[in-house]
Enzyme design. Sequence first.
Site, PDB file in Angstrom:
ATOM      1  N   HIS A  16      -2.080   4.760   9.566  1.00 38.67           N
ATOM      2  CA  HIS A  16      -0.669   5.154   9.932  1.00 38.67           C
ATOM      3  C   HIS A  16      -0.781   6.591  10.611  1.00 38.67           C
ATOM      4  CE1 HIS A  16      -0.313   2.563   6.451  1.00 38.67           C
ATOM      5  NE2 HIS A  16       0.903   2.302   6.752  1.00 38.67           N
ATOM      6  N   HIS A  59       1.020  -1.194  -0.169  1.00 37.80           N
ATOM      7  CA  HIS A  59       0.165   0.132  -0.065  1.00 37.80           C
ATOM      8  C   HIS A  59       0.958   1.196  -0.011  1.00 37.80           C
ATOM      9  CE1 HIS A  59       0.038  -0.616   4.682  1.00 37.80           C
ATOM     10  NE2 HIS A  59       0.915   0.205   4.287  1.00 37.80           N
ATOM     11  N   HIS A  84      10.113  -4.209   4.186  1.00 38.41           N
ATOM     12  CA  HIS A  84      10.632  -2.675   4.398  1.00 38.41           C
ATOM     13  C   HIS A  84      10.905  -2.087   5.760  1.00 38.41           C
ATOM     14  CE1 HIS A  84       6.330  -1.974   4.683  1.00 38.41           C
ATOM     15  NE2 HIS A  84       6.303  -0.682   4.857  1.00 38.41           N
ATOM     16  N   GLU A  86       3.950  -5.610   8.375  1.00 36.28           N
ATOM     17  CA  GLU A  86       2.666  -5.355   7.794  1.00 36.28           C
ATOM     18  C   GLU A  86       2.014  -6.611   7.254  1.00 36.28           C
ATOM     19  OE1 GLU A  86       2.635  -0.572   6.628  1.00 36.28           O
ATOM     20  OE2 GLU A  86       3.129  -2.142   5.097  1.00 36.28           O
TER      21      GLU A  86
END
Length: 285
Positions: A59, A12, A194, A241
């Site tokens: 977030h 995303h 990441h 995630e």
Amino acid sequence: MAEVIWGLATSHVPSIGAAMDRGKTDDPNWKALFDGYAPARAWLAEHQPDVAIVVYNDHANGIDLDFVPTFGLGTAERYEVADEGFGRRPVPDVIGHPELSLHLVESLIDEEFDLTVFQELAVDHGFTVPLSVWTPDPGDAWPCPVIPLLVNVIQYPQPTAARCYALGQALGRAIRSYPEDITVGVLGTGGMSHQLAGARAGFINPDFDHMWMETIETDPGQLAAMSREELIRKAGSEGIELIMWLVMRGAMDDRVTKVHSDYFVPASNTAAGIALFDNRNGQPA
Ligand code: DHB
Ligand code: FE
């Protein structure tokens, strides 16, 4: 009885949405990523569900960092697109499905997943970018009502991978016990490897990502056995995630058919992956 017809896992990364919003999808830096979406988008356009559920994380845009629920579910009629500091994305607000939401809340709480219930929620890139990956040109409205299912992946301690997989399995049972004959698509969002900050900022682990991409289809239980520390070590502090892919996978049958997958490095600071699974076992593609 409602039925899960497909599961879509996708990263995303906010700049994927920005590239689309600014007409840059054919730019040399982006073309290969968007070309990699094309087969999934074409299949999805032929298999429109009645409702979609997006398993995602906020977030600190829709939810204050002082109040981060481990799991949450939206029950609203409509979800506004959050302004993350650069103005809101030029995409439609999200129409919800309160009836299915309330059924899911009740079923999941009966199964002892004590969800936080959101009667109001603004959705950020964690939610809207996956919708854009699925539907690049929504026009005035997304293709169907969409329900947000939130997972905390940003504050320690995140739920375990095993708990997320179990939540997905309970979600699958909850969907199948909905009395109306509707079709449902489930999106699991975020990842792949990441890390955005700290000494390992920029960390990406393609070997791990390829293992994850293959195993999420064939043996998700093996991924669910990983600890959060192992996930962070191998996928990066934001790569955790990926536990949200396990919620999606848990809602599907043990055996699924992969329609398409692709992997692109890097999109911004992230290894971007997409994987689409057909859950209509035995039916023609
Ligand atoms: C990036 C990736 C994310 O998952 C996110 O939520 C924000 C930014 C990035 O790579 O830039
Ligand atoms: Fe993210």
